[in-house]
Design an enzyme around this catalytic site. Structure first.
Site, PDB file in Angstrom:
ATOM      1  N   GLU A 281      -1.085  -8.124 -13.250  1.00  0.00           N
ATOM      2  CA  GLU A 281      -0.957  -8.848 -14.532  1.00  0.00           C
ATOM      3  C   GLU A 281      -1.121  -7.864 -15.678  1.00  0.00           C
ATOM      4  OE1 GLU A 281      -4.072 -11.893 -13.959  1.00  0.00           O
ATOM      5  OE2 GLU A 281      -2.476 -13.192 -13.226  1.00  0.00           O
TER       6      GLU A 281
ATOM      7  N   CYS B  27      -6.199 -20.529 -16.285  1.00  0.00           N
ATOM      8  CA  CYS B  27      -6.614 -19.928 -17.547  1.00  0.00           C
ATOM      9  C   CYS B  27      -5.695 -20.307 -18.709  1.00  0.00           C
ATOM     10  CB  CYS B  27      -6.655 -18.410 -17.404  1.00  0.00           C
ATOM     11  SG  CYS B  27      -5.176 -17.714 -16.643  1.00  0.00           S
TER      12      CYS B  27
HETATM   13 ZN   LIG Z   1      -3.720 -17.156 -18.300  1.00  0.00          ZN
END
Ligand SMILES: [Zn+2]
Length: 804
Positions: free
Chosen positions: A317, A401
């Site tokens: 990420e 998230c």
């Molecule tokens: Zn996120």
């Protein structure tokens, strides 16, 4: 408490005054009332739909229950279910939504929501250990904590326990809730944990750096809320203890103050840089400032997507290398866009330069807003700039998230519109609404904006001090309105415009003279004086720096702050990758109230490319296309989309020439993982087996299994050879070349192996050709056996008709 609210800002100081702070202060969102056509409805959808929906998802997924079970364990009750939360950071999702709900409450009272929050806060409080520790992933079963956590508290935080990450989000939520409601119930829980952290970490105590940053920002917010200087000291300690000796993923290979490049996990990075800005502002330590300025030059100059997204790579990420900005596989996590805006706002507050707001605005209207659907109930985790139909928003995620981050960010948007310093008011964003402002010198004034921004660039601003007074109003002239796509040379406008910004005060023209991107109007303002700003919004073509390989031969469209894309419903046939948009094609903008909640579209004629024969001779035909704002894509089902459109033929992917394969119906095993079978016969040539940007079929996360793909021919045909190009993402993912494979033909409802195959090749980076005894059949099936512990995939599967 309400009186004090007026001085609260998204980051501005409250609680005890700090001797040192950001030189510029945002005008708090509570003082800015938007009633514009763009943000106000979105903020309302966020309040009325997304926030309740996200709480419901937190409940359904057991996130609230984790607090209850931790509380029961603390009381010594025997738990029937001691299962750990799936992720140790699951506690943060309720915290984030709580933060968003608090902002929403500050703007619009809602007794039911307020009562719900109080109940939730009580639940959270009961899960807190007596010394302040709050982490359900241990408390539920301290003998067997979550496998990502250590046997002892904190020890695995630099790696992945997320204990300090949870604390950071708790602090952020607590500061917001206190700020919004004046209640101290959540703040008390947060300070209990913060006090524990102060006793645990420090120069003479435990030296551990947070694996996932945010506790630094969170501690600063607690410091502002309480005036307790130990929280600020601890925030600084967490920055100073970080690295060296860690890795780029965690921004800990070298010390933060020595860093000059944006690296690693993009959300962590954005939160770290924001924390460094906070600590720099509050302590005056220039070393942090120097570091984040250098990192910003790198991020904006070499690693920023045109949509304002950051974090190119799915693996980790993370930020990619300089200029590594793939479109189809662009990760651009929604949370990273949020972090990017936090960081850029803070840089503005430090430097007072509009280039940070330019980046912030670009992210806000494009790569951040794309993270939520128009109805407020579906979300993107990655926000790619191209789709071949594989992408779709989801109502929730295992790692959730992004939705929570969206709720808290959208609710605070009004806090990004204005800022002030001394006797000067900064107008950073344009949106219709009214604001009550108190400048540092005590001057009060009311400011209203009337505008259809971002659809139109005329803004009428009325400035009303109680009586005539001297002060300055600084209007941001966005980069896009002065021929600068981004600060730096990563993107530039590829066409020309003669349109110029114009400005009038009380009907009289004023020269547009820029100072750090602002026009400064310093004068004696009479009540009700009107400023008329005209930011022309022609359709612009944007090109990328030629070092960005993925954007070569391509242009993107932008109008005002909005980046556009062509999505499948806007072009006949629904295909986008085959389009060529010549530089001379005329483009025009028009507003369509019926489309996607009302959007300005851009339309014109493109050229559709198609292979006219098997030797790939190209046939060209005109086709009308329309582009929509990027943020609004993926609200009408899956299909092709692209921000970057080919303006050179080499960059387009012509439609396939009709072959036996391309006219066959393609299916595959493992419907559960939904292999995208269009990839098999789309005649898109991979550059190599590892070409992620090419469309491919895969069965991940299935591993070691036997799977198949199948062609049903439009009518029986004689075939004697096939060619297959395998997918293999060694180094990135878990797909490998297959262990073996076999070909079957269809006869009387049965699948029979083809006779006398010459070989079944499993080589990478090329077509594997298999010839066999000619057979007449209405279908072929390719069955493959994966390597043990690995998955597999196919780029392309060709079928050769036999000569008669
Ligand atoms: Zn996120």
């Amino acid at each position: 408490m309400l009186g004090a609210l007026a001085i609260f800002g998204a980051v501005a100081s409250y609680g005890a005054p700090s001797p040192r702070d950001y030189p510029f202060k945002p005008v708090p969102f509570t003082a800015v009332h938007l009633h514009d056509i763009f943000w106000a409805p979105r903020i309302e959808t966020n309040r009325a739909v997304t926030i309740p929906f996200a709480f419901e998802q937190c409940e359904k997924s057991g996130r609230m229950d984790n607090f209850e079970r931790a509380a029961a364990a603390l009381k010594g009750e025997a738990l029937a279910n001691k299962r750990m939360p799936p992720y140790p950071f699951d506690d943060t999702d309720p915290y984030k939504v709580l933060e968003g709900a608090s902002y929403a409450l500050a703007v619009q009272p809602d007794p039911r929501m307020e009562a719900y929050l109080d109940e939730l806060i009580a639940k959270i409080g009961r899960a807190q250990e007596p010394d302040g520790y709050l982490y359900t992933a241990r408390t539920i079963d301290p003998e067997h904590p979550h496998r990502w956590a250590g046997r002892e508290r904190w020890v695995r935080d630099p790696d992945q326990s997320h204990e300090l990450y949870n604390a950071g989000h708790l602090f952020e939520a607590a500061a917001a809730h206190y700020q919004a409601t004046g209640k101290t119930n959540l703040l008390a829980i947060a300070t209990r944990e913060a006090d524990l952290l102060c006793k645990t970490f420090g120069p003479d105590q435990l030296h551990i750096w947070p694996g996932h940053e945010i506790v630094e920002m969170g501690l600063v917010k607690l410091y502002r809320a309480t005036g307790n200087g130990r929280y600020l000291e601890l925030a600084k300690f967490f920055l100073d203890v970080r690295g060296p000796g860690g890795d780029d993923y965690h921004q800990s290979r070298i010390k933060p103050v020595d860093q000059t490049e944006a690296v690693g996990h993009a959300v962590r990075a954005g939160y770290l840089y924001s924390g460094m800005a906070d600590v720099a502002a509050l302590t005056g330590d220039e070393r942090y400032l120097k570091a984040i300025d250098a990192i910003w030059e790198n991020a904006v100059g070499k690693k920023l997507y045109l949509t304002g997204g950051i974090g190119a790579m799915g693996a980790g990420e993370a930020f990619g290398r300089n200029y590594q900005l793939p479109n189809l596989t662009a990760y651009c996590e929604t949370c990273a866009a949020v972090a990017n805006d936090y960081w850029n706002l803070r840089l503005f507050l430090l430097h007072g330069d509009s280039r940070y707001i330019d980046v912030m605005e670009r992210t806000l209207y494009n790569g951040l807003l794309s993270g939520v659907s128009l109805d407020g109930k579906r979300f993107f985790y990655p926000n790619p700039l191209e789709s071949d139909g594989r992408h779709e928003r989801s109502p929730w995620f295992g790692v959730a998230c992004c939705p929570g981050n969206m709720t808290r960010f959208l609710a605070s948007v009004p806090g990004y519109v204005y800022a002030q310093k001394g006797d000067a008011l900064y107008v950073n964003l344009y949106a219709a609404g009214a604001a009550d402002i108190k400048l540092d010198n005590g001057q009060t004034l009311k400011v209203t904006q009337e505008t259809r921004y971002p659809w139109e660039g005329q803004v009428r601003i009325t400035v009303t001090p109680p009586k005539a007074a001297r002060f300055a109003v600084l209007l941001r002239i966005p980069g896009w309105a002065r021929d600068e796509a981004v600060p730096g040379d990563l993107y530039h406008f590829a066409d020309r415009t003669d349109d110029r910004v114009s400005l009038k005060v009380s009907g009289k023209s004023v020269p547009v003279k820029l100072e750090k991107g602002y026009v400064r109007l310093e004068r004696k303002w009479k009540p009700g004086e009107v400023v008329e700003l005209d930011l022309p919004m022609p359709v612009r073509r944007v090109a990328a720096n030629e070092k960005v390989a993925d954007d070569l031969g391509r242009v993107a469209l932008q109008r005002g702050p909005l980046v556009y894309c062509v999505e499948w419903p806007e072009v006949k046939g629904g295909q986008v990758a085959n389009l060529l948009l010549p530089d001379e094609a005329r483009l025009s903008a028009s507003f369509r109230g019926d489309l996607l909640g009302g959007v300005e579209t851009i339309s014109g004629n493109a050229v559709s490319l198609r292979y006219a024969d098997a030797r790939q001779k190209i046939e060209r035909s005109p086709v009308a296309v329309a582009a929509i704002p990027y943020y609004a894509w993926a609200n009408r089902g899956r299909g092709e989309m692209s921000v970057w459109l080919a303006n050179k033929e080499e960059a387009a992917r012509p439609l396939p020439f009709p072959t036996l394969a391309s006219t066959s119906k393609a299916t595959a095993s493992a419907e559960g993982v939904r292999p995208d079978t269009r990839a098999l016969n789309d005649q898109r040539e991979p550059k190599s087996s590892g070409d992620h940007a090419n469309r491919f079929v895969h069965w991940w996360p299935h591993k070691g299994t036997k799977e198949w793909v199948q062609y049903d021919f439009p009518k029986p045909a004689r075939v004697g050879a096939v060619e297959v190009y395998w997918f293999d993402d060694t180094g990135v993912g878990e797909c490998r070349l297959p262990k073996s494979w076999q070909l079957f033909y269809h006869e009387n409802g049965e699948w029979l192996p083809v006779k006398n195959p010459n070989e079944y090749g499993c080589a990478g980076d090329r077509y594997n050709r298999t010839t066999f005894e000619t057979v007449e059949t209405d279908g072929l099936r390719l069955e493959l056996q994966m390597q043990e512990r690995f998955s597999a995939g196919i780029h392309e599967w060709r079928v050769e008709p036999a000569e008669r």
